[in-house]
Design an enzyme around this catalytic site. Sequence first.
Site, PDB file in Angstrom:
ATOM      1  N   ASN A  10       0.888  -1.154   0.000  1.00 25.60           N
ATOM      2  CA  ASN A  10       0.000   0.000   0.000  1.00 25.60           C
ATOM      3  C   ASN A  10       0.927   1.204   0.000  1.00 25.60           C
ATOM      4  OD1 ASN A  10      -1.859   1.968   0.412  1.00 25.60           O
ATOM      5  ND2 ASN A  10      -2.900   0.965   2.122  1.00 25.60           N
ATOM      6  N   ARG A  97      -2.315  -2.073  -3.747  1.00 24.76           N
ATOM      7  CA  ARG A  97      -3.560  -1.317  -3.587  1.00 24.76           C
ATOM      8  C   ARG A  97      -3.512  -0.114  -4.543  1.00 24.76           C
ATOM      9  NH1 ARG A  97      -5.177   3.163   0.713  1.00 24.76           N
ATOM     10  NH2 ARG A  97      -7.372   3.273   0.217  1.00 24.76           N
ATOM     11  N   HIS A 186     -13.174   2.430  -0.546  1.00 22.34           N
ATOM     12  CA  HIS A 186     -13.159   1.422   0.529  1.00 22.34           C
ATOM     13  C   HIS A 186     -13.701   0.082   0.043  1.00 22.34           C
ATOM     14  CE1 HIS A 186     -13.569   4.850   3.702  1.00 22.34           C
ATOM     15  NE2 HIS A 186     -12.297   4.518   3.583  1.00 22.34           N
ATOM     16  N   HIS A 214     -18.196   1.347   6.913  1.00 23.07           N
ATOM     17  CA  HIS A 214     -16.753   1.434   7.188  1.00 23.07           C
ATOM     18  C   HIS A 214     -16.511   2.804   7.819  1.00 23.07           C
ATOM     19  CE1 HIS A 214     -12.392   0.772   6.376  1.00 23.07           C
ATOM     20  NE2 HIS A 214     -12.431   2.083   6.551  1.00 23.07           N
ATOM     21  N   LEU A 215     -16.277   2.806   9.142  1.00 28.54           N
ATOM     22  CA  LEU A 215     -16.165   4.071   9.868  1.00 28.54           C
ATOM     23  C   LEU A 215     -14.771   4.205  10.452  1.00 28.54           C
ATOM     24  CD1 LEU A 215     -19.545   3.667  11.816  1.00 28.54           C
ATOM     25  CD2 LEU A 215     -19.187   4.706   9.565  1.00 28.54           C
ATOM     26  N   GLY A 216     -13.930   4.938   9.765  1.00 29.32           N
ATOM     27  CA  GLY A 216     -12.579   5.206  10.266  1.00 29.32           C
ATOM     28  C   GLY A 216     -12.351   6.693  10.123  1.00 29.32           C
ATOM     29  N   ARG A 247     -13.365  15.817   6.666  1.00 29.08           N
ATOM     30  CA  ARG A 247     -14.138  16.065   5.439  1.00 29.08           C
ATOM     31  C   ARG A 247     -15.612  16.234   5.765  1.00 29.08           C
ATOM     32  NH1 ARG A 247     -11.156  11.247   2.538  1.00 29.08           N
ATOM     33  NH2 ARG A 247      -9.402  12.350   1.640  1.00 29.08           N
ATOM     34  N   ASP A 288     -10.212  13.099  15.842  1.00 29.33           N
ATOM     35  CA  ASP A 288     -10.062  11.740  16.351  1.00 29.33           C
ATOM     36  C   ASP A 288     -11.271  11.382  17.223  1.00 29.33           C
ATOM     37  OD1 ASP A 288      -7.482   9.711  17.017  1.00 29.33           O
ATOM     38  OD2 ASP A 288      -9.138   9.701  18.437  1.00 29.33           O
ATOM     39  N   MET A 289     -11.998  10.338  16.819  1.00 36.96           N
ATOM     40  CA  MET A 289     -13.259  10.014  17.488  1.00 36.96           C
ATOM     41  C   MET A 289     -13.069   9.628  18.951  1.00 36.96           C
ATOM     42  SD  MET A 289     -16.439  10.041  17.358  1.00 36.96           S
ATOM     43  CE  MET A 289     -17.276   9.982  15.789  1.00 36.96           C
ATOM     44  N   ILE A 337     -13.545   3.313  14.076  1.00 41.94           N
ATOM     45  CA  ILE A 337     -14.690   3.777  14.875  1.00 41.94           C
ATOM     46  C   ILE A 337     -15.742   2.678  14.969  1.00 41.94           C
ATOM     47  CG2 ILE A 337     -16.549   5.493  15.005  1.00 41.94           C
ATOM     48  CD1 ILE A 337     -14.670   7.438  13.464  1.00 41.94           C
ATOM     49  N   GLU A 339     -15.469  -0.492  14.744  1.00 43.22           N
ATOM     50  CA  GLU A 339     -15.047  -1.658  15.544  1.00 43.22           C
ATOM     51  C   GLU A 339     -14.922  -1.335  17.025  1.00 43.22           C
ATOM     52  OE1 GLU A 339     -11.399  -3.207  13.735  1.00 43.22           O
ATOM     53  OE2 GLU A 339     -12.301  -2.840  11.778  1.00 43.22           O
ATOM     54  N   ASN A 340     -14.648  -0.055  17.337  1.00 39.27           N
ATOM     55  CA  ASN A 340     -14.309   0.274  18.727  1.00 39.27           C
ATOM     56  C   ASN A 340     -15.286   1.164  19.476  1.00 39.27           C
ATOM     57  OD1 ASN A 340     -11.613  -1.011  18.943  1.00 39.27           O
ATOM     58  ND2 ASN A 340     -11.162   0.353  17.237  1.00 39.27           N
ATOM     59  N   GLU A 390      -8.022  -5.089   5.101  1.00 39.11           N
ATOM     60  CA  GLU A 390      -7.875  -4.757   3.680  1.00 39.11           C
ATOM     61  C   GLU A 390      -6.661  -5.455   3.064  1.00 39.11           C
ATOM     62  OE1 GLU A 390      -8.812  -0.568   4.945  1.00 39.11           O
ATOM     63  OE2 GLU A 390      -9.476  -0.440   2.868  1.00 39.11           O
TER      64      GLU A 390
HETATM   65  P1  AMP Z   1      -9.125   3.989  10.983  1.00 36.55           P
HETATM   66  O1  AMP Z   1      -9.034   5.113   9.976  1.00 36.55           O
HETATM   67  O2  AMP Z   1      -9.965   2.847  10.534  1.00 36.55           O
HETATM   68  O3  AMP Z   1      -7.787   3.562  11.519  1.00 36.55           O
HETATM   69  O4  AMP Z   1      -9.905   4.595  12.262  1.00 36.55           O
HETATM   70  C1  AMP Z   1      -9.425   5.705  12.972  1.00 36.55           C
HETATM   71  C2  AMP Z   1     -10.543   6.264  13.849  1.00 36.55           C
HETATM   72  O5  AMP Z   1     -10.965   5.246  14.779  1.00 36.55           O
HETATM   73  C3  AMP Z   1     -10.095   7.469  14.684  1.00 36.55           C
HETATM   74  O6  AMP Z   1     -11.103   8.459  14.636  1.00 36.55           O
HETATM   75  C4  AMP Z   1     -10.009   6.870  16.071  1.00 36.55           C
HETATM   76  O7  AMP Z   1     -10.240   7.811  17.077  1.00 36.55           O
HETATM   77  C5  AMP Z   1     -11.139   5.859  16.038  1.00 36.55           C
HETATM   78  N1  AMP Z   1     -11.063   4.940  17.172  1.00 36.55           N
HETATM   79  C6  AMP Z   1     -10.137   3.998  17.424  1.00 36.55           C
HETATM   80  N2  AMP Z   1     -10.374   3.410  18.633  1.00 36.55           N
HETATM   81  C7  AMP Z   1     -11.479   4.018  19.143  1.00 36.55           C
HETATM   82  C8  AMP Z   1     -12.247   3.861  20.348  1.00 36.55           C
HETATM   83  N3  AMP Z   1     -11.906   2.982  21.264  1.00 36.55           N
HETATM   84  N4  AMP Z   1     -13.326   4.661  20.506  1.00 36.55           N
HETATM   85  C9  AMP Z   1     -13.662   5.560  19.579  1.00 36.55           C
HETATM   86  N5  AMP Z   1     -13.002   5.749  18.431  1.00 36.55           N
HETATM   87  C10 AMP Z   1     -11.917   4.996  18.210  1.00 36.55           C
END
Ligand code: AMP
Length: 408
Positions: A10, A97, A186, A214-216, A247, A288-289, A337, A339-340, A390
């Site tokens: 990647n 990728r 994605h 897909h929430l990242g 965004r 950052d969530m 997000i 997953e967590n 991925e």
């Molecule tokens: P990714 O782009 O898939 O790596 O996801 C990054 C996002 O996941 C960031 O906004 C992180 O803050 C969020 N994230 C990771 N762990 C947690 C958690 N335990 N609670 C809330 N958000 C999380």
Amino acid sequence: MKIMKILVFNSGSSSLKFQLFVKADLSVLASGLIEQIGDLKSAAKLSFVDSSGLLARELKRSDPVADHREAIKVMAEMLRESGTLVDSGELAGIGHRVVHGGEAFHEPVLIDEIVIADIEELIPLAPLHNPANLMGIRVAMEHVPQISQVAVFDTAFHQSIPEHAYLYALPYSLYEKKKVRRYGFHGTSHSYVARQAALYLDRPLNELNIITLHLGNGASAAAIRGGKSIDTSMGLTPLEGLIKGTRSGDLDPAILFYLGRESGLDMDALDTLLNKESGLKGICGENDMRTISEAADRGDSRARLALTMFCYRLQKYIGAYMAALGGADCIVFTGGIGENSATVRQLSCQGLERLGLTLDQEKNRIRQKEILEIQAADSRVSLLVIPTDEEYEIASQTLQVINKLMAS
Ligand code: AMP
């Protein structure tokens, strides 16, 4: 007997992420990341995890890495030193990728000069990503020209979206002449988790209606019927749809004319505003969530607003895709997000009981690495938390292309 392997790349503009798999079962042998490539003033950041032994080892070095050519050499050295890949003859193939495959690519393909030219032609649609991906491809082809190399596109999975869903209501000539349409991104993640969901539910994928979220840091939703994407929230670019880290996602396009006229913002300033200064960051100053959730828990009203807006937008897409699919069997949460964050899952499912979707609050709070089922006993729709992978999906698609090649 020699163990054959698949390497996944990647390649970003200043980074190279890689993962090495055993061809036979796609188990991971090693993975690594080289960052700050090309920055000769500060040392490159290298990390490498070798998981072939009983203990995972982590090596860190701090030499500068001039360009992608040198990065590949450094990677090869790390793999050789760790004993995970001693000779390039152990490679069955390399999967790359590639972010934008436009309309040219519906599936992964074996890379040749024509494919490279096609990816190059798509640079105007992905000016940041495709050149970086191409850099990785070119250098790898130079380094090991005898190894089959496969391009796996983020957009390919969404090429099954029908015309009425991928076209924008703009003059049709813009689609014909400029290829303005929804492409979606994605794709490797959406297709991977949809397949995993079907396996977990022990039902044929082609009988299921699935909504994948897909929430990242980037975020997108997809409506998947019978294993095929029929709609997705990202569009011509990853800007459209859900609220993301920096965004905006969906907005009234006339806001751009208004800001251009009233505030004198030019195209570049508007681009920066929507891509880098909006989304969660625009609302509460943070992208950052995890930080946002913690601030919301402490009573920070802007953080709470950003969280509420993120989940409300998500909920509207769940509703829209339930309508597009004519009902869903399963909704999948994935990405950092998805997953967590139990809070995001809870807020986005809240109030959807009449649509057949009821969350079990206790199950939703469980944290585990494996697939987690979080719907209540009376929920008609299954709710699953599935860790995305991925790199695995790219390795798996690369293997399919190589196997087809060998069979022909
Ligand atoms: P990714 O782009 O898939 O790596 O996801 C990054 C996002 O996941 C960031 O906004 C992180 O803050 C969020 N994230 C990771 N762990 C947690 C958690 N335990 N609670 C809330 N958000 C999380």
